[in-house]
Design a protein around this motif. Structure first.
Motif, PDB file in Angstrom:
ATOM      1  N   LEU A   1      50.814  54.592  51.021  1.00  0.00           N
ATOM      2  CA  LEU A   1      50.315  54.938  49.689  1.00  0.00           C
ATOM      3  C   LEU A   1      49.180  54.009  49.253  1.00  0.00           C
ATOM      4  CD1 LEU A   1      53.644  55.780  47.821  1.00  0.00           C
ATOM      5  CD2 LEU A   1      51.804  57.358  48.425  1.00  0.00           C
ATOM      6  N   GLY A   2      48.817  53.076  50.156  1.00  0.00           N
ATOM      7  CA  GLY A   2      47.696  52.183  49.889  1.00  0.00           C
ATOM      8  C   GLY A   2      48.026  51.040  48.957  1.00  0.00           C
ATOM      9  N   LYS A   3      49.319  50.741  48.790  1.00  0.00           N
ATOM     10  CA  LYS A   3      49.678  49.625  47.909  1.00  0.00           C
ATOM     11  C   LYS A   3      49.499  48.308  48.653  1.00  0.00           C
ATOM     12  CE  LYS A   3      53.152  52.158  45.260  1.00  0.00           C
ATOM     13  NZ  LYS A   3      54.577  52.279  44.964  1.00  0.00           N
ATOM     14  N   VAL A   4      48.995  47.317  47.964  1.00  0.00           N
ATOM     15  CA  VAL A   4      48.813  46.001  48.581  1.00  0.00           C
ATOM     16  C   VAL A   4      49.873  45.061  48.011  1.00  0.00           C
ATOM     17  CG1 VAL A   4      47.191  44.111  48.959  1.00  0.00           C
ATOM     18  CG2 VAL A   4      46.349  46.456  48.779  1.00  0.00           C
ATOM     19  N   LEU A   5      50.863  44.722  48.841  1.00  0.00           N
ATOM     20  CA  LEU A   5      51.962  43.858  48.411  1.00  0.00           C
ATOM     21  C   LEU A   5      52.132  42.739  49.444  1.00  0.00           C
ATOM     22  CD1 LEU A   5      54.466  46.790  47.679  1.00  0.00           C
ATOM     23  CD2 LEU A   5      53.190  45.511  45.968  1.00  0.00           C
ATOM     24  N   PRO A   6      51.215  41.744  49.420  1.00  0.00           N
ATOM     25  CA  PRO A   6      51.214  40.734  50.493  1.00  0.00           C
ATOM     26  C   PRO A   6      52.544  40.004  50.645  1.00  0.00           C
ATOM     27  CG  PRO A   6      49.399  40.383  48.944  1.00  0.00           C
ATOM     28  CD  PRO A   6      50.217  41.485  48.397  1.00  0.00           C
ATOM     29  N   LEU A   7      53.145  39.594  49.529  1.00  0.00           N
ATOM     30  CA  LEU A   7      54.396  38.829  49.612  1.00  0.00           C
ATOM     31  C   LEU A   7      55.483  39.676  50.263  1.00  0.00           C
ATOM     32  CD1 LEU A   7      56.251  36.408  48.854  1.00  0.00           C
ATOM     33  CD2 LEU A   7      56.729  37.606  46.702  1.00  0.00           C
ATOM     34  N   GLU A   8      55.635  40.899  49.786  1.00  0.00           N
ATOM     35  CA  GLU A   8      56.686  41.776  50.300  1.00  0.00           C
ATOM     36  C   GLU A   8      56.466  42.074  51.786  1.00  0.00           C
ATOM     37  OE1 GLU A   8      55.284  42.060  47.421  1.00  0.00           O
ATOM     38  OE2 GLU A   8      56.838  42.329  45.903  1.00  0.00           O
ATOM     39  N   TYR A   9      55.207  42.342  52.146  1.00  0.00           N
ATOM     40  CA  TYR A   9      54.931  42.654  53.558  1.00  0.00           C
ATOM     41  C   TYR A   9      55.236  41.450  54.452  1.00  0.00           C
ATOM     42  CZ  TYR A   9      52.476  46.785  51.755  1.00  0.00           C
ATOM     43  OH  TYR A   9      52.165  47.966  51.120  1.00  0.00           O
ATOM     44  N   ALA A  10      54.879  40.268  53.945  1.00  0.00           N
ATOM     45  CA  ALA A  10      55.159  39.048  54.729  1.00  0.00           C
ATOM     46  C   ALA A  10      56.669  38.867  54.884  1.00  0.00           C
ATOM     47  CB  ALA A  10      54.551  37.841  54.036  1.00  0.00           C
ATOM     48  N   LEU A  11      57.410  39.132  53.806  1.00  0.00           N
ATOM     49  CA  LEU A  11      58.865  39.014  53.878  1.00  0.00           C
ATOM     50  C   LEU A  11      59.462  40.026  54.872  1.00  0.00           C
ATOM     51  CD1 LEU A  11      59.877  38.460  50.139  1.00  0.00           C
ATOM     52  CD2 LEU A  11      60.146  36.841  52.011  1.00  0.00           C
ATOM     53  N   VAL A  12      58.916  41.231  54.838  1.00  0.00           N
ATOM     54  CA  VAL A  12      59.394  42.263  55.775  1.00  0.00           C
ATOM     55  C   VAL A  12      59.140  41.812  57.208  1.00  0.00           C
ATOM     56  CG1 VAL A  12      59.049  44.632  56.596  1.00  0.00           C
ATOM     57  CG2 VAL A  12      59.091  44.176  54.157  1.00  0.00           C
ATOM     58  N   ALA A  13      57.922  41.307  57.464  1.00  0.00           N
ATOM     59  CA  ALA A  13      57.579  40.858  58.814  1.00  0.00           C
ATOM     60  C   ALA A  13      58.510  39.728  59.251  1.00  0.00           C
ATOM     61  CB  ALA A  13      56.131  40.408  58.865  1.00  0.00           C
ATOM     62  N   GLY A  14      58.736  38.768  58.349  1.00  0.00           N
ATOM     63  CA  GLY A  14      59.630  37.646  58.664  1.00  0.00           C
ATOM     64  C   GLY A  14      61.042  38.122  58.927  1.00  0.00           C
ATOM     65  N   SER A  15      61.505  39.024  58.087  1.00  0.00           N
ATOM     66  CA  SER A  15      62.869  39.541  58.225  1.00  0.00           C
ATOM     67  C   SER A  15      63.028  40.306  59.550  1.00  0.00           C
ATOM     68  CB  SER A  15      63.182  40.460  57.044  1.00  0.00           C
ATOM     69  OG  SER A  15      64.356  41.163  57.267  1.00  0.00           O
ATOM     70  N   LEU A  16      62.014  41.103  59.888  1.00  0.00           N
ATOM     71  CA  LEU A  16      62.084  41.866  61.140  1.00  0.00           C
ATOM     72  C   LEU A  16      62.039  40.940  62.356  1.00  0.00           C
ATOM     73  CD1 LEU A  16      59.809  44.942  60.380  1.00  0.00           C
ATOM     74  CD2 LEU A  16      62.255  44.962  60.796  1.00  0.00           C
ATOM     75  N   LEU A  17      61.196  39.907  62.233  1.00  0.00           N
ATOM     76  CA  LEU A  17      61.096  38.946  63.330  1.00  0.00           C
ATOM     77  C   LEU A  17      62.437  38.245  63.534  1.00  0.00           C
ATOM     78  CD1 LEU A  17      58.754  38.092  65.152  1.00  0.00           C
ATOM     79  CD2 LEU A  17      58.392  36.133  63.659  1.00  0.00           C
ATOM     80  N   LEU A  18      63.052  37.842  62.430  1.00  0.00           N
ATOM     81  CA  LEU A  18      64.356  37.173  62.512  1.00  0.00           C
ATOM     82  C   LEU A  18      65.404  38.129  63.087  1.00  0.00           C
ATOM     83  CD1 LEU A  18      65.973  34.584  61.740  1.00  0.00           C
ATOM     84  CD2 LEU A  18      66.536  35.721  59.595  1.00  0.00           C
ATOM     85  N   SER A  19      65.390  39.361  62.611  1.00  0.00           N
ATOM     86  CA  SER A  19      66.363  40.357  63.123  1.00  0.00           C
ATOM     87  C   SER A  19      66.166  40.570  64.618  1.00  0.00           C
ATOM     88  CB  SER A  19      66.184  41.692  62.410  1.00  0.00           C
ATOM     89  OG  SER A  19      66.260  41.535  61.044  1.00  0.00           O
TER      90      SER A  19
END
Lengths: 428, 276
Positions: free
Chosen positions: A369-387
């Motif tokens: 949808l073109g939303k820019v949410l840097p903090l959330e995206y970084a958290l998602v990436a970190g969470s996925l990496l940890l998982s």
């Protein structure tokens, strides 16, 4: 580090080559998406058209109580539908004077009134001092059709009457409305298409990734045991962790290849289907390739997570068949949160960014949808990496156990918990 | 080719090697118990015993597929517990359960193992030439392993085990399931390794094989080594002429007095010098 990477890539290359030479996996990963989606969507589009045509061709009979009291114009407005054999035909049946019988009972009693002379009634229309009453049974398909056709034609008739009255009084038709509401949609049609895609694509991404990892994961773990090559693999002169990393990387690569092929095939064939279903709506559907590329890194991390989990789980099985049975529920663990993610009102927040599977669905939705949410995206990436890392540890701990190579039996749950509690053999 | 094995240390050395499995029904089961073994370069040693004696478990521990529950072992100078990767780099292991990857070609299997053994492309190419010639693989080198006959598979498996030119070979019942010709090829292969000065440790329950190949024999029964020695030493110890009777005599002795049997071989034979 270089040696480790080289060995891991050697294993990955070997596993990819071997897996893609398996007809079932190659078919599921490459051939099926290319052929399946266009064929499936063509069938769906044809089915949609057939159903729509059938609906339009269905003739509906509606009984009218006290028809003699009604004006001819009104009757003609309802009854004067298309000619027999054409679409959306509505036939009125005169039920005569029915002073004491409620229309609802009448509908029930006369649902077979026409027989054997004519078809059963789909609704009963009556007129009183407070207006018109239409009784239908919505649990019957013809009941809904009767309701929609009568309502539409009555509304058209009322509109015509209003226009005539306004014309006679020298007013605009809208002036006779108690409150005139004009509805204006300023949203570009392409945005509506994007919203539709942003709702569907993340779920499809997760589902395709899980489906794409399924066969390779089973093939590289339980399949090894079944083929009698697990011991051969344990003899490789590199740490077992490297071997498992190579295997998980191979499964993740195949999952990504399958997902890409699926999306390509889906994108190419979906346009035709959506154009058929959404005809007349002006909504335009274009796959947002740029946004999809932005989602790719998250999808890759998610694929690693899925690959490690499925590989470890199927490693508990002693053969292909048993592994397939085991992975069924695990697949649902991935797919259900993805479905939850497309529900309206659930958006990516820092909290939800930490919930595996749901986070990748919501992040993909926001990105599309073109939303820019840097903090959330970084958290998602970190969470996925940890998982992914935890799942890899789980896989290593489980598959590096000697029981993987030496027992012909399924690993039991008590054994599994005992493995997980003790130290792994990954360094061996 | 003769190998330079300029060392006095045995190629394989095991001390009090023990493996205990947890069985859901039977509890703790000792598959191998306090096993001592020494085998030198240029020697072929056979583990002789019935099915379930602990031969395979012993060989799997020595090849680091299994970790010992206790005890120590070194293979070609590498510790099986502390340096399992070092062991795997130095040995060639082959058993009935080390299957070939069915969807790879014979050449791809050999290349895969060669590369993971750290061989550069030139060395790998040279080694490939050597093993292809030695095991006559040329005709089916590019064929997928799944399409090969049993004998061809066996030749590829041997080539896979020696692609990195190991000094120690560990073979678990290598002739099981082979036809007469393939079994004969295997026996000739073991003999050639000995001539090259390598150490070969193999398990079998085929007495004729053991008689023909083994410089020394370890008789294994119920997870323990009952005796180790040359065929002459074992015959002398039991007073029996045929190897089958020698084997029976040791088993009977062990069954009659398990404790004695457990203790005796340590002093009697296992501690002896390996055959040179």
């Amino acid at each position: 580090m270089t040696q480790r990477l080289a060995a891991t890539l050697q294993v990955t290359g070997k596993e990819l080559r071997e897996t893609l030479r398996d007809r079932q996996t190659a078919f599921t990963t490459l051939v099926l998406p290319i052929c399946m989606y266009p064929v499936l969507f063509w069938i769906m589009a044809q089915g949609f058209l057939v159903l729509q045509g059938q609906k339009e061709r269905t003739e509906v009979h509606v009984g009218v109580v006290n028809q003699g009291l009604l004006e001819d114009d009104l009757l003609r407005a309802i009854d004067q539908g298309p000619e027999p054999g054409t679409a959306n035909r509505l036939v009125l049946v005169d039920l005569g004077f029915q002073e004491d019988v409620p229309p609802g009972d009448l509908l029930e009693a006369t649902s077979g009134v026409g027989e054997p002379q004519g078809p059963p009634l789909a609704g009963v229309l009556s007129f009183g001092p407070n207006g018109a009453h239409l009784h239908v049974n919505r649990s019957e398909p013809k009941g809904e059709l009767a309701e929609s056709r009568v309502t539409k034609r009555l509304a058209q008739h009322v509109g015509q009457l209003r226009e005539q009255a306004a014309e006679a009084g020298g007013h605009a038709a809208s002036a006779l409305e108690p409150l005139y509401l004009e509805r204006v949609d300023v949203g570009p049609e392409s945005d509506k298409g994007a919203l539709l895609l942003a709702t569907l694509l993340p779920m499809l991404l997760v589902t395709m990734c899980v489906m794409g990892a399924f066969f390779p994961a089973v093939d590289l773990s339980a399949g090894e045991r079944e083929r009698g090559t697990a011991e051969t693999t344990l003899l490789l002169p590199v740490p077992r962790l490297w071997v498992l990393q190579g295997k998980v990387l191979a499964v993740a690569s195949l999952a990504m290849i399958a997902t890409t092929f699926n999306l390509l095939a889906l994108g190419i064939s979906a346009e035709g289907l959506l154009a058929t279903i959404l005809q007349g709506s002006n909504i335009t559907i274009n796959l947002p390739w740029q946004e999809l590329l932005a989602v790719a890194p998250l999808a890759l991390l998610f694929a690693l997570f899925v690959a490690a989990t499925l590989t470890a789980t199927s490693g508990m099985a002693r053969n292909f068949k048993e592994a397939q049975a085991m992975l069924g529920p695990v697949q649902m663990v991935f797919i259900l949160p993805a479905i939850a993610g497309i529900m309206p009102g659930i958006d990516l927040t820092p909290g939800l960014a930490l919930v595996p599977v749901l986070n990748v669905t919501l992040a993909a939705k926001s990105m599309l949808l073109g939303k820019v949410l840097p903090l959330e995206y970084a958290l998602v990436a970190g969470s996925l990496l940890l998982s992914a890392w935890l799942a890899l540890k789980f896989a290593v701990r489980l598959l590096s156990r000697e029981a993987f190579a030496t027992t012909s039996a399924t690993i039991s749950w008590p054994q599994l918990f005992s493995f997980l509690r003790s130290d792994g053999d990954a360094s061996r | 080719m003769t190998l330079d094995t300029n060392t006095n240390a045995p190629a394989i050395h095991a001390e009090a090697l023990t493996k205990i499995f947890s069985d859901p029904e039977r509890g703790k089961v000792a598959a191998v118990q306090d096993l001592d073994l020494a085998c030198n370069y240029g020697e072929v040693m056979g583990l002789l015993g019935p099915n379930g004696a602990g031969k395979t478990t012993t060989l799997r521990m020595l090849s680091t597929i299994l970790a010992p529950t206790r005890g120590r072992g070194t293979v070609a100078g590498a510790d099986i517990t502390n340096d399992p990767i070092g062991v795997r780099k130095r040995i060639g292991f082959l058993s009935g359960t080390t299957g070939l990857y069915p969807r790879l070609t014979a050449e791809e299997v050999l290349q895969y193992f060669g590369r993971l053994h750290g061989m550069d492309e030139d060395t790998l190419g040279q080694r490939l030439e050597v093993v292809v010639k030695a095991f006559d693989l040329k005709d089916f080198l590019s064929g997928r392993c799944e399409s090969l006959s049993t004998g061809q598979k066996q030749r590829v498996s041997i080539a896979r085990a020696v692609i990195h030119d190991p000094r120690v070979l560990i073979l678990d019942e290598p002739t099981t399931g082979l036809d007469l010709l393939a079994a004969s090829d295997m026996i000739r292969f073991v003999e050639s390794r000995r001539e090259e000065g390598r150490c070969v440790l193999f398990s079998t329950h085929i007495l004729s094989e053991a008689e023909r190949l083994c410089d020394r024999i370890a008789i294994v029964h119920a997870g323990r080594v009952l005796a180790v020695g040359t065929q002459e030493e074992l015959r002398e110890d039991t007073g029996e002429k045929w190897l089958e009777d020698v084997f029976r005599a040791f088993v009977a002795r062990a069954d009659h007095s398990p404790e004695q049997a457990a203790d005796q071989p340590q002093a009697n034979i296992t501690g002896g010098e390996p055959h040179k």
